[in-house]
Design a protein around this motif. Structure first.
Motif, PDB file in Angstrom:
ATOM      1  N   LEU A  16       0.846  -1.188   0.000  1.00 19.12           N
ATOM      2  CA  LEU A  16       0.000   0.000   0.000  1.00 19.12           C
ATOM      3  C   LEU A  16       0.880   1.235   0.000  1.00 19.12           C
ATOM      4  CD1 LEU A  16      -2.409  -1.050   2.859  1.00 19.12           C
ATOM      5  CD2 LEU A  16      -2.901  -1.146   0.428  1.00 19.12           C
ATOM      6  N   GLY A  17       0.223   2.350  -0.194  1.00 21.10           N
ATOM      7  CA  GLY A  17       0.902   3.575   0.159  1.00 21.10           C
ATOM      8  C   GLY A  17       1.757   4.154  -0.935  1.00 21.10           C
ATOM      9  N   HIS A  18       1.712   5.447  -1.079  1.00 24.57           N
ATOM     10  CA  HIS A  18       2.396   6.042  -2.214  1.00 24.57           C
ATOM     11  C   HIS A  18       2.966   7.407  -1.940  1.00 24.57           C
ATOM     12  CE1 HIS A  18      -0.030   2.692  -3.651  1.00 24.57           C
ATOM     13  NE2 HIS A  18       0.871   2.573  -4.583  1.00 24.57           N
ATOM     14  N   GLY A  19       2.193   8.369  -1.547  1.00 21.25           N
ATOM     15  CA  GLY A  19       2.821   9.655  -1.283  1.00 21.25           C
ATOM     16  C   GLY A  19       1.891  10.725  -0.756  1.00 21.25           C
ATOM     17  N   LEU A  20       2.519  11.730  -0.150  1.00 24.18           N
ATOM     18  CA  LEU A  20       1.781  12.918   0.283  1.00 24.18           C
ATOM     19  C   LEU A  20       2.757  14.064   0.535  1.00 24.18           C
ATOM     20  CD1 LEU A  20       2.413  12.989   3.533  1.00 24.18           C
ATOM     21  CD2 LEU A  20       0.434  11.546   3.695  1.00 24.18           C
ATOM     22  N   ILE A  21       2.197  15.273   0.709  1.00 26.83           N
ATOM     23  CA  ILE A  21       3.013  16.432   1.061  1.00 26.83           C
ATOM     24  C   ILE A  21       3.282  16.381   2.564  1.00 26.83           C
ATOM     25  CG2 ILE A  21       3.116  18.954   1.186  1.00 26.83           C
ATOM     26  CD1 ILE A  21       1.218  19.136  -1.155  1.00 26.83           C
ATOM     27  N   LEU A 103       7.446  10.394  -1.011  1.00 28.73           N
ATOM     28  CA  LEU A 103       7.036   9.584  -2.152  1.00 28.73           C
ATOM     29  C   LEU A 103       7.362   8.137  -1.837  1.00 28.73           C
ATOM     30  CD1 LEU A 103       7.330  11.050  -5.677  1.00 28.73           C
ATOM     31  CD2 LEU A 103       6.708   8.690  -5.177  1.00 28.73           C
ATOM     32  N   ARG A 104       6.460   7.547  -1.105  1.00 27.16           N
ATOM     33  CA  ARG A 104       6.740   6.260  -0.478  1.00 27.16           C
ATOM     34  C   ARG A 104       6.951   5.134  -1.482  1.00 27.16           C
ATOM     35  NH1 ARG A 104       2.467   3.950   3.799  1.00 27.16           N
ATOM     36  NH2 ARG A 104       3.526   2.028   4.317  1.00 27.16           N
ATOM     37  N   ILE A 105       6.094   5.076  -2.487  1.00 32.84           N
ATOM     38  CA  ILE A 105       6.250   4.075  -3.550  1.00 32.84           C
ATOM     39  C   ILE A 105       6.017   4.766  -4.889  1.00 32.84           C
ATOM     40  CG2 ILE A 105       5.356   1.934  -4.573  1.00 32.84           C
ATOM     41  CD1 ILE A 105       4.465   1.098  -1.798  1.00 32.84           C
ATOM     42  N   PRO A 106       6.989   4.714  -5.796  1.00 35.65           N
ATOM     43  CA  PRO A 106       6.806   5.387  -7.088  1.00 35.65           C
ATOM     44  C   PRO A 106       5.875   4.617  -8.037  1.00 35.65           C
ATOM     45  CG  PRO A 106       9.124   4.715  -6.740  1.00 35.65           C
ATOM     46  CD  PRO A 106       8.308   4.088  -5.653  1.00 35.65           C
ATOM     47  N   HIS A 107       5.225   5.364  -8.907  1.00 39.24           N
ATOM     48  CA  HIS A 107       4.498   4.813 -10.064  1.00 39.24           C
ATOM     49  C   HIS A 107       4.690   5.869 -11.132  1.00 39.24           C
ATOM     50  CE1 HIS A 107       2.571   1.433  -8.249  1.00 39.24           C
ATOM     51  NE2 HIS A 107       1.790   2.130  -7.448  1.00 39.24           N
ATOM     52  N   GLU A 108       5.431   5.571 -12.167  1.00 39.67           N
ATOM     53  CA  GLU A 108       5.759   6.605 -13.141  1.00 39.67           C
ATOM     54  C   GLU A 108       4.496   7.155 -13.809  1.00 39.67           C
ATOM     55  OE1 GLU A 108       9.088   5.691 -15.535  1.00 39.67           O
ATOM     56  OE2 GLU A 108       8.848   7.483 -16.782  1.00 39.67           O
ATOM     57  N   ALA A 132       4.817  16.648 -17.131  1.00 36.20           N
ATOM     58  CA  ALA A 132       3.894  16.048 -18.111  1.00 36.20           C
ATOM     59  C   ALA A 132       4.092  14.544 -18.187  1.00 36.20           C
ATOM     60  CB  ALA A 132       4.091  16.693 -19.472  1.00 36.20           C
ATOM     61  N   LYS A 133       5.316  14.102 -17.949  1.00 32.63           N
ATOM     62  CA  LYS A 133       5.606  12.660 -17.886  1.00 32.63           C
ATOM     63  C   LYS A 133       6.890  12.479 -17.088  1.00 32.63           C
ATOM     64  CE  LYS A 133       8.024  12.851 -22.238  1.00 32.63           C
ATOM     65  NZ  LYS A 133       8.554  12.234 -23.392  1.00 32.63           N
ATOM     66  N   GLY A 134       7.193  11.226 -16.802  1.00 39.46           N
ATOM     67  CA  GLY A 134       8.464  10.933 -16.126  1.00 39.46           C
ATOM     68  C   GLY A 134       8.483  11.279 -14.650  1.00 39.46           C
ATOM     69  N   TYR A 135       7.301  11.450 -14.060  1.00 37.34           N
ATOM     70  CA  TYR A 135       7.267  11.718 -12.627  1.00 37.34           C
ATOM     71  C   TYR A 135       7.254  10.397 -11.864  1.00 37.34           C
ATOM     72  CZ  TYR A 135       6.090  13.920  -8.170  1.00 37.34           C
ATOM     73  OH  TYR A 135       6.121  14.362  -6.867  1.00 37.34           O
ATOM     74  N   ALA A 136       8.075  10.336 -10.845  1.00 35.21           N
ATOM     75  CA  ALA A 136       8.122   9.183  -9.928  1.00 35.21           C
ATOM     76  C   ALA A 136       8.442   7.858 -10.620  1.00 35.21           C
ATOM     77  CB  ALA A 136       6.807   9.068  -9.155  1.00 35.21           C
ATOM     78  N   PRO A 137       9.566   7.802 -11.336  1.00 37.75           N
ATOM     79  CA  PRO A 137       9.971   6.540 -11.952  1.00 37.75           C
ATOM     80  C   PRO A 137      10.608   5.608 -10.915  1.00 37.75           C
ATOM     81  CG  PRO A 137      11.632   8.197 -12.354  1.00 37.75           C
ATOM     82  CD  PRO A 137      10.527   8.874 -11.563  1.00 37.75           C
ATOM     83  N   GLY A 138      10.740   4.358 -11.296  1.00 37.00           N
ATOM     84  CA  GLY A 138      11.483   3.410 -10.464  1.00 37.00           C
ATOM     85  C   GLY A 138      10.597   2.592  -9.557  1.00 37.00           C
ATOM     86  N   ARG A 139      11.236   1.915  -8.626  1.00 40.37           N
ATOM     87  CA  ARG A 139      10.531   0.951  -7.773  1.00 40.37           C
ATOM     88  C   ARG A 139      10.559   1.333  -6.298  1.00 40.37           C
ATOM     89  NH1 ARG A 139       9.011  -3.443 -10.286  1.00 40.37           N
ATOM     90  NH2 ARG A 139       8.754  -4.563  -8.315  1.00 40.37           N
ATOM     91  N   VAL A 144      13.486   7.933  -7.194  1.00 45.67           N
ATOM     92  CA  VAL A 144      12.808   9.143  -7.667  1.00 45.67           C
ATOM     93  C   VAL A 144      13.764  10.338  -7.592  1.00 45.67           C
ATOM     94  CG1 VAL A 144      10.836  10.677  -7.295  1.00 45.67           C
ATOM     95  CG2 VAL A 144      10.599   8.218  -6.876  1.00 45.67           C
ATOM     96  N   PRO A 145      13.906  11.095  -8.682  1.00 43.00           N
ATOM     97  CA  PRO A 145      14.808  12.254  -8.669  1.00 43.00           C
ATOM     98  C   PRO A 145      14.484  13.208  -7.512  1.00 43.00           C
ATOM     99  CG  PRO A 145      13.996  11.854 -10.899  1.00 43.00           C
ATOM    100  CD  PRO A 145      13.272  10.896  -9.993  1.00 43.00           C
TER     101      PRO A 145
END
Ligand SMILES: [Cu+2]
Length: 203
Positions: A16-21, A103-108, A132-139, A144-145
């Motif tokens: 679960l879980g992905h991200g917040l401010i 950004l707990r778990i990325p989803h591009e 526009a794209k390429g946000y939150a890549p990886g696993r 994440v940059p």
């Protein structure tokens, strides 16, 4: 058997879980979301405050305490100003505001940061930040940059009336993971104060 259950319990938080401010403080759960969205939506967010919006409408539909208009589920995941009013930020036009995302778990996918008029649910003016794209890549979070997790936005000119009172507007971070088809939203409450007259004059 017991081992399996234990293993699952350990795995669940990672799935679960992905991200917040995290900074400035974003809307938390509290009595107002229970009153307006119902206890099922509140529980889902309380158990994982970084999770996506999809799934919440289904929970809400099964809850007689859900009040669609007041909950406003697709803005800030239904999280309410009244539960965050003690964290209201006061900004002035031109101010640079640093934002931190957990950004707990990325989803591009794509993402943006904007100011939303909470009465009309419309974005006010131009987006403050757009990927526009390429946000939150990886696993994992470290893939994440850094500039997607810590960046700043500039408070636009001309919001002194529309966003004069806290709760009228929110700063919303909105992220859509294309492959996962999941939306994440997190909101900061603020008001825009008029600049002192001498500063306005100099500007
Ligand atoms: Cu996911």
């Amino acid at each position: 058997m017991q081992f399996t259950i234990a293993a699952l319990l350990v795995l669940v938080p990672a799935v679960l879980g992905h991200g917040l401010i995290t900074s400035p403080p974003s809307r938390p759960v509290g009595p107002a979301i229970i009153a307006n969205c119902g206890p099922k939506v509140e529980q889902d967010i309380r158990l994982d405050n970084t999770s996506h919006v999809e799934g919440l409408p289904e929970l809400a539909a099964k809850d007689s305490a859900y009040k669609a208009a007041k909950c406003n589920l697709w803005l800030c995941k239904g999280l309410q100003f009244d539960d965050n009013k003690n964290n209201t930020q006061t900004w002035t036009a031109g101010q640079v505001v640093p934002i931190k995302i957990w950004l707990r778990i990325p989803h591009e996918g794509s993402a943006n940061v904007s100011i939303v008029d909470t009465k009309s649910n419309k974005v006010v003016g131009s987006m403050l930040k757009v990927w526009a794209k390429g946000y939150a890549p990886g696993r994992k979070e470290s893939d994440v940059p850094a500039d997607q997790k810590e960046f700043s936005v500039t408070v636009p000119e001309g919001l002194e009336e529309k966003c004069a009172s806290a709760g009228d507007c929110v700063l919303q971070w909105f992220w859509y993971g294309t492959g996962a088809k999941q939306t994440y939203e997190s909101c900061v409450d603020f008001k825009v104060a008029k600049k002192p007259a001498y500063l306005a004059f100099r500007a």
